[in-house]
Design an enzyme around this catalytic site. Structure first.
Site, PDB file in Angstrom:
ATOM      1  N   ILE A 107      -0.760  25.187   8.315  1.00 45.42           N
ATOM      2  CA  ILE A 107      -1.944  24.670   7.648  1.00 45.42           C
ATOM      3  C   ILE A 107      -2.204  23.233   8.095  1.00 45.42           C
ATOM      4  O   ILE A 107      -1.272  22.471   8.350  1.00 45.42           O
ATOM      5  CB  ILE A 107      -1.772  24.751   6.107  1.00 45.42           C
ATOM      6  N   CYS A 108      -3.468  22.885   8.250  1.00 42.46           N
ATOM      7  CA  CYS A 108      -3.916  21.526   8.508  1.00 42.46           C
ATOM      8  C   CYS A 108      -3.215  20.915   9.723  1.00 42.46           C
ATOM      9  O   CYS A 108      -3.282  21.454  10.815  1.00 42.46           O
ATOM     10  CB  CYS A 108      -3.708  20.685   7.251  1.00 42.46           C
ATOM     11  N   GLY A 109      -2.516  19.808   9.559  1.00 47.18           N
ATOM     12  CA  GLY A 109      -1.901  19.107  10.675  1.00 47.18           C
ATOM     13  C   GLY A 109      -0.898  19.915  11.450  1.00 47.18           C
ATOM     14  O   GLY A 109      -0.650  19.643  12.636  1.00 47.18           O
ATOM     15  N   THR A 111      -1.327  22.873  12.452  1.00 46.00           N
ATOM     16  CA  THR A 111      -2.049  23.580  13.516  1.00 46.00           C
ATOM     17  C   THR A 111      -2.216  22.690  14.739  1.00 46.00           C
ATOM     18  O   THR A 111      -2.213  23.176  15.868  1.00 46.00           O
ATOM     19  CB  THR A 111      -3.429  24.072  13.031  1.00 46.00           C
TER      20      THR A 111
END
Length: 212
Positions: A107-109, A111
């Site tokens: 999730i988020c960073g 990725t």
């Protein structure tokens, strides 16, 4: 599957894995009543980390202790420190897990970290936005496989953006086949809308499964 692995690192976004780790570790709505999937925290070392919310977490394990098994599940949170070379080993372990059929949710960073390593170049995926990946990951070559969707699951990899905590939990639970379909639908509807009728429906699905 013995337990779920959660990678922890300084500045990790506490809330992004809140739903999924609570449901895995408690097993409160599992279709196999009385079972659970204990959550184990994994660090680059055994040094305590400080989350973005200011909580201190002492890792249970280090990266080299993650078993390379197809049944394994690794959860990767967002954080402001993913560019630190200290996290190279967990990215390499992620690649190894995916290669053996293990399950990974980012999730988020997180990725961005996968994009840096080329792990998204040949898999459908999403993130905070395509612009986010191209801006913060100069090595990224997966734009052709980017999906402008809230969450993307391809085989054993789940990716989502910073607002995808609830979606990530739903997809992990579905991928691992932990809830009955009716329970998962009611669970998601309840936490999406806050309407108590869905909580009642969820409780009824658990009663139905116990009577079978």
């Amino acid at each position: 599957m013995k337990y779920a692995y959660v990678y922890v690192l300084d500045t990790m976004a506490d809330w992004e894995l809140g739903f999924v780790i609570a449901e895995l570790n408690s097993g409160q709505y599992f279709k196999r009543r009385g079972s659970r999937l204990p959550v184990r925290t994994v660090g680059a070392s055994t040094r305590p980390i400080i989350t973005k919310g200011g909580m201190t977490i002492v890792p249970d394990l280090t990266v080299d202790e993650i078993a390379l098994e197809a049944s394994a599940v690794l959860l990767l949170p967002g954080a402001d420190t993913w560019k630190d070379p200290a996290h190279g080993p967990i990215v390499e372990k992620t690649k190894q897990l995916l290669d053996v059929g293990g399950n990974v949710a980012a999730i988020c960073g997180a990725t961005m970290a996968l994009a840096d390593a080329g792990l998204l170049d040949y898999r459908q995926h999403t993130s905070n936005s395509l612009e986010y990946l191209t801006l913060f990951s100069p090595a990224y070559k997966g734009a052709a496989r980017y999906k402008d969707e809230k969450i993307v699951t391809e085989d054993n990899l789940i990716t989502t953006g910073s607002a995808g905590a609830l979606l990530l939990a739903r997809e992990v639970i579905a991928l691992l086949d932990l809830f009955a379909e009716e329970t998962l639908e009611a669970w998601y509807n309840y936490f999406t809308t806050g309407n108590p009728k869905y909580f009642q429906v969820m409780m009824e699905t658990l009663q139905d499964s116990n009577s079978v």
